[in-house]
Every structure is written in C-alpha cells, then in structure tokens.
Design a protein around this motif. Structure first.
Motif, PDB file in Angstrom:
ATOM      1  N   UNK A  90     108.676  78.965  44.855  1.00  0.00           N
ATOM      2  CA  UNK A  90     107.677  79.510  45.549  1.00  0.00           C
ATOM      3  C   UNK A  90     107.307  80.677  44.769  1.00  0.00           C
ATOM      4  N   UNK A  91     105.894  80.900  44.343  1.00  0.00           N
ATOM      5  CA  UNK A  91     105.673  82.173  43.777  1.00  0.00           C
ATOM      6  C   UNK A  91     104.282  82.471  44.380  1.00  0.00           C
ATOM      7  N   UNK A  92     104.012  84.019  44.807  1.00  0.00           N
ATOM      8  CA  UNK A  92     103.010  84.509  45.492  1.00  0.00           C
ATOM      9  C   UNK A  92     102.582  85.569  44.773  1.00  0.00           C
ATOM     10  N   UNK A  93     101.159  85.624  44.302  1.00  0.00           N
ATOM     11  CA  UNK A  93     100.478  87.021  43.724  1.00  0.00           C
ATOM     12  C   UNK A  93      99.364  87.212  44.498  1.00  0.00           C
ATOM     13  N   UNK A  94      99.532  88.485  44.985  1.00  0.00           N
ATOM     14  CA  UNK A  94      98.295  88.695  45.753  1.00  0.00           C
ATOM     15  C   UNK A  94      97.886  90.224  45.259  1.00  0.00           C
ATOM     16  N   UNK A  95      96.648  90.450  45.416  1.00  0.00           N
ATOM     17  CA  UNK A  95      95.871  91.667  45.115  1.00  0.00           C
ATOM     18  C   UNK A  95      96.545  92.686  45.768  1.00  0.00           C
ATOM     19  N   UNK A  96      96.411  94.251  45.420  1.00  0.00           N
ATOM     20  CA  UNK A  96      96.966  95.275  46.279  1.00  0.00           C
ATOM     21  C   UNK A  96      96.300  95.580  47.535  1.00  0.00           C
ATOM     22  N   UNK A  97      94.885  94.980  47.540  1.00  0.00           N
ATOM     23  CA  UNK A  97      93.891  95.254  48.497  1.00  0.00           C
ATOM     24  C   UNK A  97      94.746  94.515  49.684  1.00  0.00           C
TER      25      UNK A  97
ATOM     26  N   UNK B 131     111.585  91.024  52.973  1.00  0.00           N
ATOM     27  CA  UNK B 131     112.690  90.076  53.379  1.00  0.00           C
ATOM     28  C   UNK B 131     112.208  88.915  52.600  1.00  0.00           C
ATOM     29  N   UNK B 132     110.932  88.347  52.523  1.00  0.00           N
ATOM     30  CA  UNK B 132     110.793  86.950  52.161  1.00  0.00           C
ATOM     31  C   UNK B 132     111.192  87.069  50.491  1.00  0.00           C
ATOM     32  N   UNK B 133     110.563  88.274  50.126  1.00  0.00           N
ATOM     33  CA  UNK B 133     110.509  88.460  48.581  1.00  0.00           C
ATOM     34  C   UNK B 133     112.018  88.503  48.000  1.00  0.00           C
ATOM     35  N   UNK B 134     112.893  88.553  48.614  1.00  0.00           N
ATOM     36  CA  UNK B 134     114.447  88.904  48.380  1.00  0.00           C
ATOM     37  C   UNK B 134     115.200  87.506  48.281  1.00  0.00           C
ATOM     38  N   UNK B 135     114.220  86.312  48.785  1.00  0.00           N
ATOM     39  CA  UNK B 135     114.901  85.090  48.717  1.00  0.00           C
ATOM     40  C   UNK B 135     115.083  84.448  47.196  1.00  0.00           C
ATOM     41  N   UNK B 136     116.179  83.848  46.961  1.00  0.00           N
ATOM     42  CA  UNK B 136     116.086  83.426  45.476  1.00  0.00           C
ATOM     43  C   UNK B 136     115.224  82.594  44.767  1.00  0.00           C
ATOM     44  N   UNK B 137     114.587  81.769  45.783  1.00  0.00           N
ATOM     45  CA  UNK B 137     113.649  80.656  45.555  1.00  0.00           C
ATOM     46  C   UNK B 137     112.168  81.272  45.322  1.00  0.00           C
ATOM     47  N   UNK B 138     112.165  82.638  45.603  1.00  0.00           N
ATOM     48  CA  UNK B 138     110.671  83.205  45.937  1.00  0.00           C
ATOM     49  C   UNK B 138     110.439  84.304  45.055  1.00  0.00           C
ATOM     50  N   UNK B 139     109.297  84.249  44.439  1.00  0.00           N
ATOM     51  CA  UNK B 139     108.928  85.381  43.415  1.00  0.00           C
ATOM     52  C   UNK B 139     107.485  85.897  44.044  1.00  0.00           C
ATOM     53  N   UNK B 140     107.655  87.162  44.537  1.00  0.00           N
ATOM     54  CA  UNK B 140     106.258  87.861  45.041  1.00  0.00           C
ATOM     55  C   UNK B 140     105.982  88.976  44.067  1.00  0.00           C
ATOM     56  N   UNK B 141     104.576  88.929  43.903  1.00  0.00           N
ATOM     57  CA  UNK B 141     104.081  89.825  42.827  1.00  0.00           C
ATOM     58  C   UNK B 141     102.815  90.485  43.377  1.00  0.00           C
ATOM     59  N   UNK B 142     102.357  91.752  43.076  1.00  0.00           N
ATOM     60  CA  UNK B 142     101.267  92.550  43.487  1.00  0.00           C
ATOM     61  C   UNK B 142     100.444  92.712  42.257  1.00  0.00           C
ATOM     62  N   UNK B 143      99.188  92.618  42.091  1.00  0.00           N
ATOM     63  CA  UNK B 143      98.377  92.891  41.184  1.00  0.00           C
ATOM     64  C   UNK B 143      97.795  94.132  41.394  1.00  0.00           C
ATOM     65  N   UNK B 144      98.058  95.454  40.680  1.00  0.00           N
ATOM     66  CA  UNK B 144      97.473  96.763  41.120  1.00  0.00           C
ATOM     67  C   UNK B 144      95.920  96.615  40.938  1.00  0.00           C
ATOM     68  N   UNK B 145      94.972  97.444  41.936  1.00  0.00           N
ATOM     69  CA  UNK B 145      93.726  97.641  41.982  1.00  0.00           C
ATOM     70  C   UNK B 145      93.202  98.103  40.483  1.00  0.00           C
ATOM     71  N   UNK B 146      94.051  99.325  40.081  1.00  0.00           N
ATOM     72  CA  UNK B 146      93.528  99.753  38.791  1.00  0.00           C
ATOM     73  C   UNK B 146      93.834  99.014  37.489  1.00  0.00           C
ATOM     74  N   UNK B 147      94.120  97.960  37.520  1.00  0.00           N
ATOM     75  CA  UNK B 147      94.446  96.851  36.413  1.00  0.00           C
ATOM     76  C   UNK B 147      93.126  96.657  35.727  1.00  0.00           C
TER      77      UNK B 147
END
Length: 281
Positions: free
Chosen positions: A167-174, A195-211
C-alpha cells in the motif's frame, strides 16, 4: 469501535440504490423471528442489541454487521436464509459510484493512491470521516452519515489482511493541514497517519506545497493491481466516479504515480514532517 459495545457496530440506512436489498433482508429477518415466536427483546439479547435496533434491522433502516447476521440466522434456525444476504448487504453500504472500487480493494495485491483534497478513506479516523461527511452539501441525513462512517472504517481491514498487500499513499501537504472538524480531529488524524505509516507494507509520503514540480496536476487517483496482474485506475469527483480498465491507461497512471512519488518527501522524511505538523497544533 469497541468490542464490548456491539450497538456501535451497526451500519444504518443504505443509499437509495440498496434500500430494496436492505428492506428485503429486514422482512426475512422479521418473518423468521415471528415464525420462531421470539420477541424483539429476546432476539436483541441473543445478538447483543436493543429491541429498537432489531426493529431498525427489520424495517430496513439499518444494516447489521456480518457476524450479527450469522448469529441471527443461528438463533432463528434460518438455515442460511439470512446469511445468503451478506454479500448484497455489504455492497449496499456504499454509494453506487464506489461499490465497484470497494470490491477491487478486497482483491488488491497493490494499491497506489494520490490525494489532493482530503485524507484517503483507508487512512481516516472515525472522527475525521464524520467531519467530512458532515460538510457535504446538500446535507446527508444522520443515518446515512452513520452508515458511511461504519462502511469506511470497515474498509481498513485491508491493513490486517494476510498476505499483506503493498500500500502506497501520497498526499499533498495541504491535505495534512486542513482542519476538518477542528484541531483535535486533525490531531487524531495525524497521529493515525504516523501509526499506519510505520507498517512494513505501507509507504506514506507527503508532497510539499513549495515544490515546483508535481505530475499530479490532473487530480487524485488510485491504481489497483489484482492478483491476476490486471490493473485498474479509479478516480472520483462530485459524487461520480470513473473506473478505467484499459491496460494502456493503467500503465500510464502507474508511471505517473511513480513520478509523483519521486517528487514527494521520502516515507521517512514524510513521517518527520507529519510529526512537525502535529507539534504545531
């Protein structure tokens, strides 16, 4: 929801598309109860519900959870006449536009999601979900809100599935900054992300607003891969959805998702960033 409070597991009235199914199940439940010469109070005691909740099941105003259906079938000697409804009742919990996606989630070996407006439903706390649904316009009635909250939280069983899907989740900073329901609701939501982001089958990422670069300018989407290798692309907006089955579009969406991931903070950096946001509340 708490194991010792079965009333909290009740899924209330379905969307209109599923009301026929829910009503038919309710009539079957009532018919079997009357045949067994059992009062609602007695059946409620056996299932762990009040008589009024049993009445709401029979009247098609609420959807019982699967294990309550199993227990009712056994208590009323239904011989499977109630359990046969379980799959249809499960589908009836969801809005029509999401029913296909709900089934695909259960078959997924990989799920890639990109979100720009709200936290993905698979990551939401109950309070956050309730706040979002309370903001819908035109307003949803209380029973529909409760039903959708129950259904959405139930989808999070995907995190405990074995074998575990990737499971991979990418969300905007907003997304991580919006205070739907207030700061305390956001605080609980950010804590859940950590908590969820620490699961071994999960990768959670944030894309910054200033990118300066973001390949996700066309909006949120999800790429689902089934065990047979077939991929689907799902997107929704304004109460409608699209499920793309064209292999070429699925490949392009997966490639686009890879670019978005490369433009976001790494999973480790993202958790640090979420901790920072939490400290600012």
């Amino acid at each position: 929801m708490a194991e010792e409070e079965p009333e909290g597991e009740v899924g209330p009235a379905a969307d209109k598309s599923g009301k026929g199914v829910v009503a038919a199940f309710g009539q079957s439940l009532k018919t079997l109860r009357v045949r067994a010469k059992m009062e609602r109070e007695e059946l409620g005691k056996r299932l762990g519900y009040s008589a009024s909740t049993i009445a709401s099941f029979e009247q098609g105003r609420r959807i019982p959870p699967p294990r309550a259906i199993d227990r009712a079938d056994e208590a009323l000697d239904g011989g499977g006449l109630l359990t046969v409804w379980k799959d249809q009742l499960e589908r009836a919990q969801y809005p029509v536009f999401f029913q296909g996606m709900a089934q695909l989630e259960k078959q997924a070996v990989e799920l890639l999601t990109y979100d720009t407006l709200v936290v993905n439903g698979l990551l939401q706390t109950e309070e956050y979900t309730r706040a979002l649904l309370g903001n819908r316009r035109p307003p949803l009635d209380a029973e529909t809100i409760e039903q959708r909250v129950t259904a959405r939280i139930a989808r999070q069983d995907i995190f405990d599935r074995r074998p575990a899907p990737l499971l991979s989740f990418v969300m905007c900073e907003s997304v991580a900054r919006r205070t739907f329901g207030g700061k305390e609701v956001l605080r609980g939501q950010l804590e859940q992300l950590l908590l969820i982001g620490q699961r071994r089958n999960v990768e959670l990422q944030v894309i910054p607003l200033d990118t300066e670069d973001n390949a996700g300018v066309d909006g949120p989407f999800t790429v689902i891969t089934r065990e047979d290798g077939k991929r689907f692309v799902y997107a929704e907006a304004q109460g409608t959805s699209a499920l793309e089955t064209d292999p070429k579009q699925a490949v392009l969406a997966a490639a686009r998702y890879g670019i978005i991931r490369s433009q976001a903070f790494t999973p480790r950096e993202s958790l640090v960033f979420i901790e920072k946001l939490l400290g600012e509340l």
